[in-house]
Write an enzyme that holds these catalytic residues in place. Structure first.
Site, mmCIF file in Angstrom:
data_model
loop_
_atom_site.group_PDB
_atom_site.id
_atom_site.type_symbol
_atom_site.label_atom_id
_atom_site.label_comp_id
_atom_site.label_asym_id
_atom_site.label_seq_id
_atom_site.Cartn_x
_atom_site.Cartn_y
_atom_site.Cartn_z
ATOM 1 N N GLY A 11 -18.318 11.966 -5.013
ATOM 2 C CA GLY A 11 -19.310 11.269 -4.183
ATOM 3 C C GLY A 11 -19.727 12.117 -2.997
ATOM 4 C CB VAL A 62 -15.272 8.242 -10.407
ATOM 5 C CG1 VAL A 62 -15.528 9.424 -9.494
ATOM 6 C CG2 VAL A 62 -15.784 6.944 -9.789
ATOM 7 C CE1 TYR A 166 -15.233 -0.271 0.137
ATOM 8 C CE2 TYR A 166 -14.607 -1.351 2.188
ATOM 9 C CZ TYR A 166 -14.853 -0.194 1.466
ATOM 10 O OH TYR A 166 -14.720 1.023 2.070
HETATM 11 N N1 LIG Z 1 -18.689 4.008 5.817
HETATM 12 C C1 LIG Z 1 -17.573 3.429 6.291
HETATM 13 O O1 LIG Z 1 -17.559 2.817 7.372
HETATM 14 C C2 LIG Z 1 -16.293 3.534 5.501
HETATM 15 C C3 LIG Z 1 -15.146 2.956 6.057
HETATM 16 C C4 LIG Z 1 -13.949 3.049 5.367
HETATM 17 C C5 LIG Z 1 -13.898 3.708 4.157
HETATM 18 N N2 LIG Z 1 -15.034 4.253 3.627
HETATM 19 C C6 LIG Z 1 -14.914 4.941 2.330
HETATM 20 O O2 LIG Z 1 -15.427 6.247 2.436
HETATM 21 C C7 LIG Z 1 -15.928 6.672 1.151
HETATM 22 C C8 LIG Z 1 -17.339 7.223 1.302
HETATM 23 O O3 LIG Z 1 -18.178 6.156 1.728
HETATM 24 P P1 LIG Z 1 -19.570 6.371 2.495
HETATM 25 O O4 LIG Z 1 -19.518 5.459 3.666
HETATM 26 O O5 LIG Z 1 -19.865 7.811 2.688
HETATM 27 O O6 LIG Z 1 -20.565 5.704 1.435
HETATM 28 P P2 LIG Z 1 -21.926 6.185 0.771
HETATM 29 O O7 LIG Z 1 -22.781 6.922 1.760
HETATM 30 O O8 LIG Z 1 -22.470 4.982 0.092
HETATM 31 O O9 LIG Z 1 -21.444 7.254 -0.299
HETATM 32 C C9 LIG Z 1 -20.707 6.857 -1.417
HETATM 33 C C10 LIG Z 1 -20.679 8.010 -2.385
HETATM 34 O O10 LIG Z 1 -19.948 7.599 -3.547
HETATM 35 C C11 LIG Z 1 -20.735 7.904 -4.685
HETATM 36 N N3 LIG Z 1 -20.414 7.077 -5.829
HETATM 37 C C12 LIG Z 1 -20.444 5.732 -5.926
HETATM 38 N N4 LIG Z 1 -20.091 5.366 -7.174
HETATM 39 C C13 LIG Z 1 -19.832 6.501 -7.866
HETATM 40 C C14 LIG Z 1 -19.440 6.786 -9.187
HETATM 41 N N5 LIG Z 1 -19.243 5.817 -10.094
HETATM 42 N N6 LIG Z 1 -19.244 8.081 -9.543
HETATM 43 C C15 LIG Z 1 -19.439 9.071 -8.656
HETATM 44 N N7 LIG Z 1 -19.853 8.874 -7.399
HETATM 45 C C16 LIG Z 1 -20.039 7.592 -7.007
HETATM 46 C C17 LIG Z 1 -22.175 7.718 -4.213
HETATM 47 O O11 LIG Z 1 -23.078 8.340 -5.107
HETATM 48 P P3 LIG Z 1 -24.601 7.797 -5.338
HETATM 49 O O12 LIG Z 1 -25.441 8.442 -4.276
HETATM 50 O O13 LIG Z 1 -24.910 8.264 -6.700
HETATM 51 O O14 LIG Z 1 -24.560 6.296 -5.199
HETATM 52 C C18 LIG Z 1 -22.075 8.421 -2.865
HETATM 53 O O15 LIG Z 1 -22.126 9.805 -3.037
HETATM 54 C C19 LIG Z 1 -15.834 5.438 0.252
HETATM 55 O O16 LIG Z 1 -14.669 5.519 -0.536
HETATM 56 C C20 LIG Z 1 -15.722 4.286 1.233
HETATM 57 O O17 LIG Z 1 -15.069 3.162 0.684
HETATM 58 C C21 LIG Z 1 -16.223 4.178 4.273
#
Ligand SMILES: NC(=O)c1ccc[n+]([C@@H]2O[C@H](COP(=O)([O-])OP(=O)(O)OC[C@H]3O[C@@H](n4cnc5c(N)ncnc54)[C@H](OP(=O)(O)O)[C@@H]3O)[C@@H](O)[C@H]2O)c1
Length: 243
Positions: A11, A62, A166
């Protein structure tokens, strides 16, 4: 850890994952940009390369067994191995999140990506990681996966939205990661969980208060742990998170 270190970030086309790739690349590492969409992946690889990162694209959904196996094959055959895996890809499962309203399909989708996706990628990449001199695995969790915080009445960090799909996936991911740490304890593989804080990304409609670069810090630090670093831990920038 050296300029020959090879990392894969899932991702990595946007958000926190992109910044993890940028941060590891800035250390001179070769970085695989795992992403499921061809256009978004290539755009990220180009942007990273324009910023001096030795980046390469890895087609990776994934949730797809064959695709994940093909990604491991590509990394081994074309790029020569893998030292560091950052399981960052994640989804919320969408709204609503109240457990009385959430659909089973939403819950299943969130578990499929956030838990089974991580297991699928780790198990496919383990043969490569086992050959590394300093293998590291980082699983991107969240503080909302902490049962201690979810049930605390006096902890300001416990105040979060009700999340039937989630948050439980991150608790499940934490539990699975503990089991990996136990199984891998007698190896040189360090596996840890990181929480990026509340980061402004697509995941939360950009309501987060931290930048993706700030959110990437914990994963970068766990990806670059020394050989005597911790394993089986659950960390945020400020230190350990209670389970
Ligand atoms: N943002 C927050 O406040 C926060 C807080 C705690 C934890 N997190 C964790 O941090 C991580 C990154 O989140 P983010 O905030 O950067 O979110 P994001 O901007 O929505 O990015 C999520 C990434 O995951 C990819 N993805 C989703 N489903 C996938 C799949 N089946 N196969 C491969 N790639 C996939 C998306 O690709 P596409 O572009 O193709 O959709 C994107 O590149 C996540 O695990 C999230 O739970 C985030």
């Amino acid at each position: 850890m050296s300029e020959n270190t090879i990392a894969l970030v899932t991702g990595a086309n946007k958000g926190i994952g992109y910044e993890i790739a940028a941060g590891l690349g800035a250390r001179g590492w070769k970085v695989g940009v795992g992403a499921r969409d061809d256009g978004r992946r290539e755009a990220a690889v180009e942007k990273l390369r324009a910023n001096g990162v030795d980046a390469f694209g890895v087609p990776l959904d994934v949730t797809d067994d064959a695709g994940v196996a093909a990604a491991a094959h590509l990394i081994e055959e074309v790029h020569g191995g893998l030292d560091v895996l950052v399981n960052n890809a994640g989804i919320t499962g969408g709204m609503p999140q109240n457990p009385t309203e959430v659909s089973i399909d939403q819950m299943r989708a969130a578990v499929e990506t956030n838990v089974f996706g991580v297991v699928r990628v780790i198990n496919a990449m383990l043969p490569l990681l086992r050959r590394s001199a300093a293998p590291r695995i980082v699983n991107m969790s969240s503080g909302v996966g902490s049962l201690a915080r979810q049930t605390a009445t006096d902890d300001p960090l416990a105040v979060g939205p009700i999340s039937g799909a989630y948050s439980p996936t991150k608790t499940y991911l934490n539990a699975v990661t503990i089991q990996y740490a136990k199984e891998l304890r007698d190896t040189n593989i360090l596996i840890n969980l990181g929480c990026p804080g509340f980061v402004a990304t697509d995941l939360n409609g950009f309501r987060g208060v931290r930048t993706p670069e700030e959110g990437a810090r914990i994963a970068i630090s766990l990806a670059t742990l020394p050989d005597d670093g911790p394993t089986g831990g659950y960390f945020e920038d400020a230190g350990l998170i209670p389970w």
